[in-house]
Design an enzyme around this catalytic site. Structure first.
Site, PDB file in Angstrom:
ATOM      1  N   CYS A  44      -2.781   7.615   3.094  1.00 31.65           N
ATOM      2  CA  CYS A  44      -2.573   6.274   2.527  1.00 31.65           C
ATOM      3  C   CYS A  44      -3.448   6.070   1.290  1.00 31.65           C
ATOM      4  O   CYS A  44      -4.668   5.996   1.402  1.00 31.65           O
ATOM      5  CB  CYS A  44      -2.894   5.249   3.626  1.00 31.65           C
ATOM      6  SG  CYS A  44      -3.129   3.567   3.052  1.00 31.65           S
ATOM      7  N   CYS A  51      -5.672   3.019   1.291  1.00 33.59           N
ATOM      8  CA  CYS A  51      -6.762   3.225   2.259  1.00 33.59           C
ATOM      9  C   CYS A  51      -7.901   3.998   1.601  1.00 33.59           C
ATOM     10  O   CYS A  51      -9.076   3.667   1.777  1.00 33.59           O
ATOM     11  CB  CYS A  51      -6.285   4.006   3.485  1.00 33.59           C
ATOM     12  SG  CYS A  51      -5.002   3.182   4.428  1.00 33.59           S
TER      13      CYS A  51
END
Length: 125
Positions: free
Chosen positions: A31, A34
């Site tokens: 991600c 993230c």
């Protein structure tokens, strides 16, 4: 040295039970947002050594992600006195994370528990 704790289904309940204030970052290695949020979260952990900063890898811990209904990542959750007081998907900028931590610190947990009890009572009617 990381100031964050990796949370797993084995240590999650114990961590939340043993600590009054736990921030949880639900994330995954693939991600992009993230990975962008990680240094912001790490810095906040270093600046707030009295709080527990946990990370849940949603790929490694799908049961935890499912238990909290995590639909998108990153998702930040704050648990105070075993009550989730904040949960929001999206990578927060540093100033917003600092603000959220400050607001969570100021919460009157007696008021929060009372509100939760009233909400649960209303749901039961």
């Amino acid at each position: 040295m990381s100031s964050t704790v990796e949370l797993t289904k084995e240590n999650f309940d114990q961590t939340v039970t043993d600590n009054d204030f736990v921030l949880i970052d639900f994330w995954a290695a693939w991600c992009g947002p993230c990975r962008q949020f990680a240094p912001v979260y790490e810095k906040a952990a270093e600046e707030n050594p009295d709080l527990v900063f946990g990370k849940v890898d949603t790929e490694a811990q799908p049961e935890l992600a499912a238990a909290f209904g995590i639909q998108s990542i990153p998702t930040l959750m704050i648990v105070r006195d075993r009550v989730a007081v904040f949960a929001q998907p999206g990578a927060l900028p540093e100033a917003a994370l600092t603000d959220v931590i400050g607001q969570a610190r100021k919460l009157d947990m007696d008021e929060v528990r009372k509100s939760v009890e009233e909400h649960q009572a209303a749901q039961g009617e």
